[in-house]
Scaffold this motif. Structure first.
Motif, PDB file in Angstrom:
ATOM      1  N   LEU A  88       0.805  -1.221   0.000  1.00  0.00           N
ATOM      2  CA  LEU A  88       0.000   0.000   0.000  1.00  0.00           C
ATOM      3  C   LEU A  88       0.841   1.277   0.000  1.00  0.00           C
ATOM      4  O   LEU A  88       0.279   2.373  -0.074  1.00  0.00           O
ATOM      5  CB  LEU A  88      -0.921   0.007   1.224  1.00  0.00           C
ATOM      6  CG  LEU A  88      -2.076  -0.995   1.191  1.00  0.00           C
ATOM      7  CD1 LEU A  88      -2.778  -1.055   2.541  1.00  0.00           C
ATOM      8  CD2 LEU A  88      -3.070  -0.644   0.091  1.00  0.00           C
ATOM      9  N   LYS A  89       2.147   1.160   0.057  1.00  0.00           N
ATOM     10  CA  LYS A  89       2.997   2.349   0.073  1.00  0.00           C
ATOM     11  C   LYS A  89       2.777   3.178  -1.193  1.00  0.00           C
ATOM     12  O   LYS A  89       2.687   2.623  -2.305  1.00  0.00           O
ATOM     13  CB  LYS A  89       4.466   1.954   0.191  1.00  0.00           C
ATOM     14  CG  LYS A  89       4.853   1.448   1.567  1.00  0.00           C
ATOM     15  CD  LYS A  89       6.335   1.143   1.647  1.00  0.00           C
ATOM     16  CE  LYS A  89       6.731   0.704   3.058  1.00  0.00           C
ATOM     17  NZ  LYS A  89       8.172   0.388   3.153  1.00  0.00           N
ATOM     18  N   PRO A  90       2.693   4.490  -1.071  1.00  0.00           N
ATOM     19  CA  PRO A  90       2.410   5.342  -2.239  1.00  0.00           C
ATOM     20  C   PRO A  90       3.511   5.325  -3.293  1.00  0.00           C
ATOM     21  O   PRO A  90       3.266   5.651  -4.449  1.00  0.00           O
ATOM     22  CB  PRO A  90       2.254   6.737  -1.615  1.00  0.00           C
ATOM     23  CG  PRO A  90       2.959   6.654  -0.305  1.00  0.00           C
ATOM     24  CD  PRO A  90       2.794   5.261   0.185  1.00  0.00           C
ATOM     25  N   THR A  91       4.727   4.951  -2.904  1.00  0.00           N
ATOM     26  CA  THR A  91       5.840   4.936  -3.854  1.00  0.00           C
ATOM     27  C   THR A  91       5.920   3.646  -4.654  1.00  0.00           C
ATOM     28  O   THR A  91       6.713   3.554  -5.597  1.00  0.00           O
ATOM     29  CB  THR A  91       7.165   5.131  -3.097  1.00  0.00           C
ATOM     30  OG1 THR A  91       7.280   4.120  -2.090  1.00  0.00           O
ATOM     31  CG2 THR A  91       7.211   6.506  -2.452  1.00  0.00           C
ATOM     32  N   PHE A 115       0.280  -2.797  -8.261  1.00  0.00           N
ATOM     33  CA  PHE A 115       0.298  -4.236  -8.002  1.00  0.00           C
ATOM     34  C   PHE A 115      -0.916  -4.867  -8.675  1.00  0.00           C
ATOM     35  O   PHE A 115      -2.039  -4.406  -8.503  1.00  0.00           O
ATOM     36  CB  PHE A 115       0.273  -4.505  -6.492  1.00  0.00           C
ATOM     37  CG  PHE A 115       0.538  -5.939  -6.136  1.00  0.00           C
ATOM     38  CD1 PHE A 115       1.830  -6.428  -6.105  1.00  0.00           C
ATOM     39  CD2 PHE A 115      -0.505  -6.803  -5.832  1.00  0.00           C
ATOM     40  CE1 PHE A 115       2.084  -7.753  -5.770  1.00  0.00           C
ATOM     41  CE2 PHE A 115      -0.267  -8.124  -5.506  1.00  0.00           C
ATOM     42  CZ  PHE A 115       1.025  -8.610  -5.474  1.00  0.00           C
ATOM     43  N   LYS A 116      -0.694  -5.958  -9.444  1.00  0.00           N
ATOM     44  CA  LYS A 116      -1.744  -6.494 -10.296  1.00  0.00           C
ATOM     45  C   LYS A 116      -2.442  -7.742  -9.749  1.00  0.00           C
ATOM     46  O   LYS A 116      -3.668  -7.837  -9.788  1.00  0.00           O
ATOM     47  CB  LYS A 116      -1.158  -6.810 -11.679  1.00  0.00           C
ATOM     48  CG  LYS A 116      -0.611  -5.602 -12.420  1.00  0.00           C
ATOM     49  CD  LYS A 116      -0.038  -6.020 -13.756  1.00  0.00           C
ATOM     50  CE  LYS A 116       0.531  -4.823 -14.516  1.00  0.00           C
ATOM     51  NZ  LYS A 116       1.131  -5.241 -15.817  1.00  0.00           N
ATOM     52  N   MET A 140      -6.430  -2.119  -0.624  1.00  0.00           N
ATOM     53  CA  MET A 140      -5.693  -2.591  -1.799  1.00  0.00           C
ATOM     54  C   MET A 140      -6.448  -2.270  -3.083  1.00  0.00           C
ATOM     55  O   MET A 140      -5.850  -1.854  -4.089  1.00  0.00           O
ATOM     56  CB  MET A 140      -5.462  -4.096  -1.695  1.00  0.00           C
ATOM     57  CG  MET A 140      -4.283  -4.496  -0.835  1.00  0.00           C
ATOM     58  SD  MET A 140      -2.688  -4.022  -1.548  1.00  0.00           S
ATOM     59  CE  MET A 140      -2.651  -5.058  -3.016  1.00  0.00           C
ATOM     60  N   ARG A 141      -7.750  -2.448  -3.077  1.00  0.00           N
ATOM     61  CA  ARG A 141      -8.553  -2.162  -4.265  1.00  0.00           C
ATOM     62  C   ARG A 141      -8.551  -0.667  -4.570  1.00  0.00           C
ATOM     63  O   ARG A 141      -8.575  -0.270  -5.742  1.00  0.00           O
ATOM     64  CB  ARG A 141      -9.973  -2.670  -4.067  1.00  0.00           C
ATOM     65  CG  ARG A 141     -10.056  -4.179  -3.853  1.00  0.00           C
ATOM     66  CD  ARG A 141     -11.478  -4.664  -3.638  1.00  0.00           C
ATOM     67  NE  ARG A 141     -12.281  -4.545  -4.831  1.00  0.00           N
ATOM     68  CZ  ARG A 141     -13.504  -5.033  -4.957  1.00  0.00           C
ATOM     69  NH1 ARG A 141     -14.058  -5.665  -3.945  1.00  0.00           N
ATOM     70  NH2 ARG A 141     -14.175  -4.882  -6.069  1.00  0.00           N
ATOM     71  N   GLU A 142      -8.506   0.158  -3.546  1.00  0.00           N
ATOM     72  CA  GLU A 142      -8.493   1.601  -3.765  1.00  0.00           C
ATOM     73  C   GLU A 142      -7.113   2.073  -4.224  1.00  0.00           C
ATOM     74  O   GLU A 142      -7.011   2.939  -5.097  1.00  0.00           O
ATOM     75  CB  GLU A 142      -8.890   2.317  -2.478  1.00  0.00           C
ATOM     76  CG  GLU A 142     -10.336   2.052  -2.057  1.00  0.00           C
ATOM     77  CD  GLU A 142     -10.662   2.673  -0.709  1.00  0.00           C
ATOM     78  OE1 GLU A 142      -9.727   3.193  -0.045  1.00  0.00           O
ATOM     79  OE2 GLU A 142     -11.843   2.626  -0.304  1.00  0.00           O
ATOM     80  N   ARG A 143      -6.070   1.500  -3.640  1.00  0.00           N
ATOM     81  CA  ARG A 143      -4.707   1.895  -4.002  1.00  0.00           C
ATOM     82  C   ARG A 143      -4.313   1.360  -5.370  1.00  0.00           C
ATOM     83  O   ARG A 143      -3.609   2.010  -6.146  1.00  0.00           O
ATOM     84  CB  ARG A 143      -3.735   1.379  -2.930  1.00  0.00           C
ATOM     85  CG  ARG A 143      -2.252   1.482  -3.267  1.00  0.00           C
ATOM     86  CD  ARG A 143      -1.791   2.917  -3.366  1.00  0.00           C
ATOM     87  NE  ARG A 143      -0.362   2.968  -3.674  1.00  0.00           N
ATOM     88  CZ  ARG A 143       0.141   2.890  -4.897  1.00  0.00           C
ATOM     89  NH1 ARG A 143      -0.681   2.735  -5.946  1.00  0.00           N
ATOM     90  NH2 ARG A 143       1.437   2.960  -5.084  1.00  0.00           N
TER      91      ARG A 143
END
Length: 386
Positions: free
Chosen positions: A228-231, A235-236, A257-260
């Protein structure tokens, strides 16, 4: 062949021959190289060897002994080592001779300094003991440490029955910082040895990793925090094997995870020993499941109905082993109507003709299926087995 056909083959462009030969495993490439000089030149092209599949099995050609078979495989690998980028090794583990050949091939590749981008191992046959395969894993570790760390991007161990230890998995991360695919959700016997921290360490070492396959119990909150890290790059796919061992992952993390990662999807396979009541506990709406596989042969109508009710928007592939029943037929028809994005459906039991009609009518993207209305199966659409 007719003389006219032979004449045409003599004038076949080398590029066309090379493209055809690229689909052959190494053993067959060796055979075509002895047909004529024209074929021998074509099979030596770099495009033929970019993807190479080696079969370590006891079969041999007429007039050859096992030493000859191993010798020509090793010689061909050494000659074309510089061209190999995607390497697949198929190993019959029931015989020690085959395991020794596989180790020798991996050692030769390590000593030759090959430049692999992808490594895939497929094992079949009866595994003698649960602790077998350490010789193969040791050779793989030597290969891993010798590879170009920049190039290696894909590794697939799903069909390897040997127990993966923490050291080996840790090496996969440290020796391949550009890794994009790592599939270690294999069906190994014995106790699960991997620590959750090892998977997190691999994710930290491989920031470009976007496809990960692990056992469900290897999931952890730290793993999701890393993803979930913004950097981190998008991820697929998370490919999970559930054997009955649980781990506590809050629904909020799946939602995050779905939002990120909006395109994030999950593959989920259940071991044959998992009871149906535990399956229902794992199948939650917060998981964006795209691929499902049920390996048990119990009555699965309720589970199919549950899948239809919660994964209509995401499910693309379903593999189902079940006992046949009218209830199952009704559930499959409901699934066909709800999961219109299905691309594959494989049901290994007898179904009614109405089930086949329902999937062909509602699932317009369906391109592979196994749906039988008689005592034999077919997975070559669009033929319907009567």
């Amino acid at each position: 062949m007719m003389s006219s056909d032979l004449h045409l083959w003599n004038f076949m462009p080398a590029e066309v021959l090379a493209h055809v030969f690229s689909f052959l495993p190494a053993r067959d490439r060796h055979s075509v190289s002895r047909v004529c000089k024209h074929w021998a030149a074509a099979v030596s092209a770099s495009s033929v060897w970019s993807f190479t599949e080696i079969n370590c099995e006891s079969e041999k050609e007429e007039g050859e002994d096992e030493g000859d078979t191993a010798s020509f495989l090793l010689k061909m690998i050494q000659v074309h080592m510089g061209h190999i980028r995607y390497f697949k090794i198929v190993l019959d583990i029931s015989l020690e001779l085959n395991r020794r050949l596989a180790c020798t091939i991996l050692d030769v590749m390590a000593w030759s300094g090959c430049r692999l981008q992808a490594f895939h191992i497929v094992c079949y046959g009866k595994n003698p003991f649960f602790y077998s395969g350490q010789d193969v894993l040791q050779s793989f570790r030597r290969l891993l440490q010798s590879l170009d760390k920049i190039l290696l991007q894909h590794m697939d161990f799903r069909q390897m029955p040997f127990i993966l230890d923490n050291h080996t998995v840790g090496l996969m991360g440290s020796c391949a910082p550009n890794l994009r695919t790592l599939l270690i959700n294999n069906h190994s016997p014995g106790l699960l040895m991997l620590r959750q921290e090892i998977i997190v360490d691999v994710l930290k070492a491989c920031p470009k990793l976007c496809i990960l396959g692990v056992s469900y119990v290897a999931l952890s909150r730290d793993l999701f925090r890393e993803l979930l890290k913004p950097t981190r790059e998008p991820f697929k796919f998370l490919d999970l094997f559930y054997n009955g061992l649980d781990t506590d992952i809050p629904e909020e993390l799946w939602t995050a995870m779905r939002e990120r990662h909006p395109s994030f999807r999950v593959g989920l396979e259940f071991a044959a020993t998992v009871p149906t009541r535990k399956m229902s506990q794992i199948l939650k709406p917060c998981l964006p499941v795209a691929a499902l596989r049920f390996n048990g042969f119990t009555h699965m109508a309720d589970q199919v109905r549950l899948v239809a009710s919660i994964y209509g928007r995401t499910l693309e592939k379903l593999v189902l082993h079940s006992a046949p029943s009218d209830n199952l037929n009704a559930s499959l028809i409901q699934l066909a109507r709800a999961c219109v994005h299905l691309r594959e459906i494989h049901c290994f039991c007898l179904v009614d003709q109405g089930v086949v009609v329902a999937f062909r009518r509602h699932c317009k993207n369906l391109n592979r299926y196994t749906l039988s209305t008689s005592l034999f199966f077919c997975d070559n659409p669009p033929t319907i087995v009567q």
